[in-house]
Design an enzyme around this catalytic site. Structure first.
Site, PDB file in Angstrom:
ATOM      1  N   LYS A   1      21.617  17.586  -9.670  1.00 38.40           N
ATOM      2  CA  LYS A   1      21.465  16.127  -9.682  1.00 38.40           C
ATOM      3  C   LYS A   1      21.347  15.591 -11.108  1.00 38.40           C
ATOM      4  O   LYS A   1      20.519  16.063 -11.893  1.00 38.40           O
ATOM      5  CB  LYS A   1      20.222  15.703  -8.887  1.00 38.40           C
ATOM      6  CG  LYS A   1      20.430  15.649  -7.387  1.00 38.40           C
ATOM      7  CD  LYS A   1      19.278  14.931  -6.706  1.00 38.40           C
ATOM      8  CE  LYS A   1      19.549  14.728  -5.220  1.00 38.40           C
ATOM      9  NZ  LYS A   1      18.470  13.946  -4.556  1.00 38.40           N
TER      10      LYS A   1
ATOM     11  N   PRO B   1       0.811  -1.202   0.000  1.00 38.37           N
ATOM     12  CA  PRO B   1       0.000   0.000   0.000  1.00 38.37           C
ATOM     13  C   PRO B   1       0.853   1.263   0.000  1.00 38.37           C
ATOM     14  O   PRO B   1       1.873   1.343   0.687  1.00 38.37           O
ATOM     15  CB  PRO B   1      -0.796  -0.126   1.302  1.00 38.37           C
ATOM     16  CG  PRO B   1      -0.867  -1.586   1.546  1.00 38.37           C
ATOM     17  CD  PRO B   1       0.446  -2.125   1.076  1.00 38.37           C
ATOM     18  N   GLU B   2       0.451   2.248  -0.788  1.00 33.42           N
ATOM     19  CA  GLU B   2       1.145   3.519  -0.818  1.00 33.42           C
ATOM     20  C   GLU B   2       0.412   4.509   0.079  1.00 33.42           C
ATOM     21  O   GLU B   2      -0.581   4.176   0.729  1.00 33.42           O
ATOM     22  CB  GLU B   2       1.254   4.016  -2.257  1.00 33.42           C
ATOM     23  CG  GLU B   2       2.129   3.124  -3.118  1.00 33.42           C
ATOM     24  CD  GLU B   2       2.555   3.801  -4.411  1.00 33.42           C
ATOM     25  OE1 GLU B   2       2.547   5.037  -4.481  1.00 33.42           O
ATOM     26  OE2 GLU B   2       2.903   3.072  -5.366  1.00 33.42           O
TER      27      GLU B   2
ATOM     28  N   ARG C   1       0.468 -12.723   4.794  1.00 31.81           N
ATOM     29  CA  ARG C   1       1.900 -12.886   4.504  1.00 31.81           C
ATOM     30  C   ARG C   1       2.794 -12.453   5.660  1.00 31.81           C
ATOM     31  O   ARG C   1       3.983 -12.732   5.666  1.00 31.81           O
ATOM     32  CB  ARG C   1       2.261 -12.086   3.248  1.00 31.81           C
ATOM     33  CG  ARG C   1       1.425 -12.475   2.029  1.00 31.81           C
ATOM     34  CD  ARG C   1       1.881 -11.719   0.805  1.00 31.81           C
ATOM     35  NE  ARG C   1       0.885 -11.764  -0.264  1.00 31.81           N
ATOM     36  CZ  ARG C   1       0.996 -11.144  -1.427  1.00 31.81           C
ATOM     37  NH1 ARG C   1       2.071 -10.416  -1.682  1.00 31.81           N
ATOM     38  NH2 ARG C   1       0.047 -11.238  -2.340  1.00 31.81           N
TER      39      ARG C   1
END
Length: 296
Positions: free
Chosen positions: A169, A2-3, A126
């Site tokens: 970057k 899940p985010e 799990r």
């Protein structure tokens, strides 16, 4: 796993049942999840009132009396459900199969409030999720929170902030956004969606969105807005409900049906006027979905 929008959906779903309730008993049906449960966890929290439910990045925070916070992570398959009275079935229509086997009900919060008794049950087939106990006044010292960037839902995340983090970057934009030290809780799905909305390639160098004087280019202003918008839309829709994720009432969110690029390899790009096709590439072991025609 899940985010952020999924965890925020869980937080909002649990809040009415948990906030203000007294935690009469914490039932631990096994000694561990992904990691061993804290020694003395049940004894430390029983009898405390739950003050509020919060979230930091992808972590659920259950704030209790006496400066205590239970930190919970759902892992790959963890979910909560709320039960009241003698009912043992979670309400809601299930679009995807999920565990109903009680052997996967590992932690049970026995609550009492003005509405009577209820139970909040953590189910995790799990067992990749985990729970820790921490002092609320010292949450900044929790190892996973040290060095975390700002939330993508707050006012701190703007083009100026991203310009400071991206300046100089050469790292691909996708990787820079997935860095939790840059933006907390922003995961693979919503990075793909935000980059599509901003018409930026996941392969583009992060520093290319910053001027030589360190100011954000126009494209970075668009990206900052796209990040906040895609997260807000996902939260409003109840998360993406991929694989095992469900809301606390047993139903599934529907933002997955609105994905514009994620998991749409080979399909037509949804950008108006674009004749491109969604492609999939692998970056740092993760799938990136984007349209090479309109994302530059």
């Amino acid at each position: 796993m899940p985010e952020l929008p999924e965890v925020e959906t869980v937080r909002r779903g649990l809040a009415p049942a948990m906030e203000g309730a007294r935690l009469e008993r914490l039932e631990l049906r096994r000694p561990d999840l992904r990691f061993p449960l804290p020694v003395g966890l049940a004894e430390a929290v029983e009898g405390r009132h739950i003050l509020s439910l919060g979230r930091r990045a992808k972590y659920l925070l259950i704030d209790l009396e006496e400066d205590q916070t239970i930190i919970s992570h759902l892992g790959m398959s963890g979910s909560f459900r709320v039960e009241e009275g003698p009912a043992s079935e979670a309400p809601g229509a299930f679009v995807h199969p999920r565990s109903k086997d009680e052997k996967h009900d590992h932690v049970v919060f026995h609550l009492r409030s003005g509405g009577g008794a209820s139970r909040v049950i953590y189910n995790d087939p799990r067992r990749f999720g985990f729970m820790h106990l921490w002092k609320r006044s010292e949450l900044d010292t929790y190892p996973s929170f040290v060095g975390l960037g700002p939330e993508p839902t707050g006012n701190v995340l703007d083009a100026g902030y991203l310009a400071r983090r991206f300046a100089g970057k050469s790292q691909p934009l996708k990787g820079a956004l997935l860095d939790q030290g840059v933006v907390a809780g922003l995961g693979n799905i919503y990075v793909c969606e935000a980059l599509w909305r901003a018409h930026l390639s996941p392969q583009r160098k992060a520093g290319s969105l910053v001027t030589p004087t360190g100011r954000p280019k126009a494209s970075l202003l668009v990206l900052a807005d796209a990040i906040r918008a895609v997260i807000a839309d996902a939260i409003a829709a109840g998360g993406s409900s991929l694989r095992d994720h469900i809301q606390t009432d047993g139903s599934l969110g529907y933002f997955q049906h609105s994905f514009s690029v994620y998991d749409r390899e080979g399909e037509a790009c949804r950008t108006p006027g674009c004749n491109g096709t969604v492609a999939r590439i692998v970056q740092a072991g993760r799938s990136s979905f984007y349209c090479a025609s309109c994302q530059k």
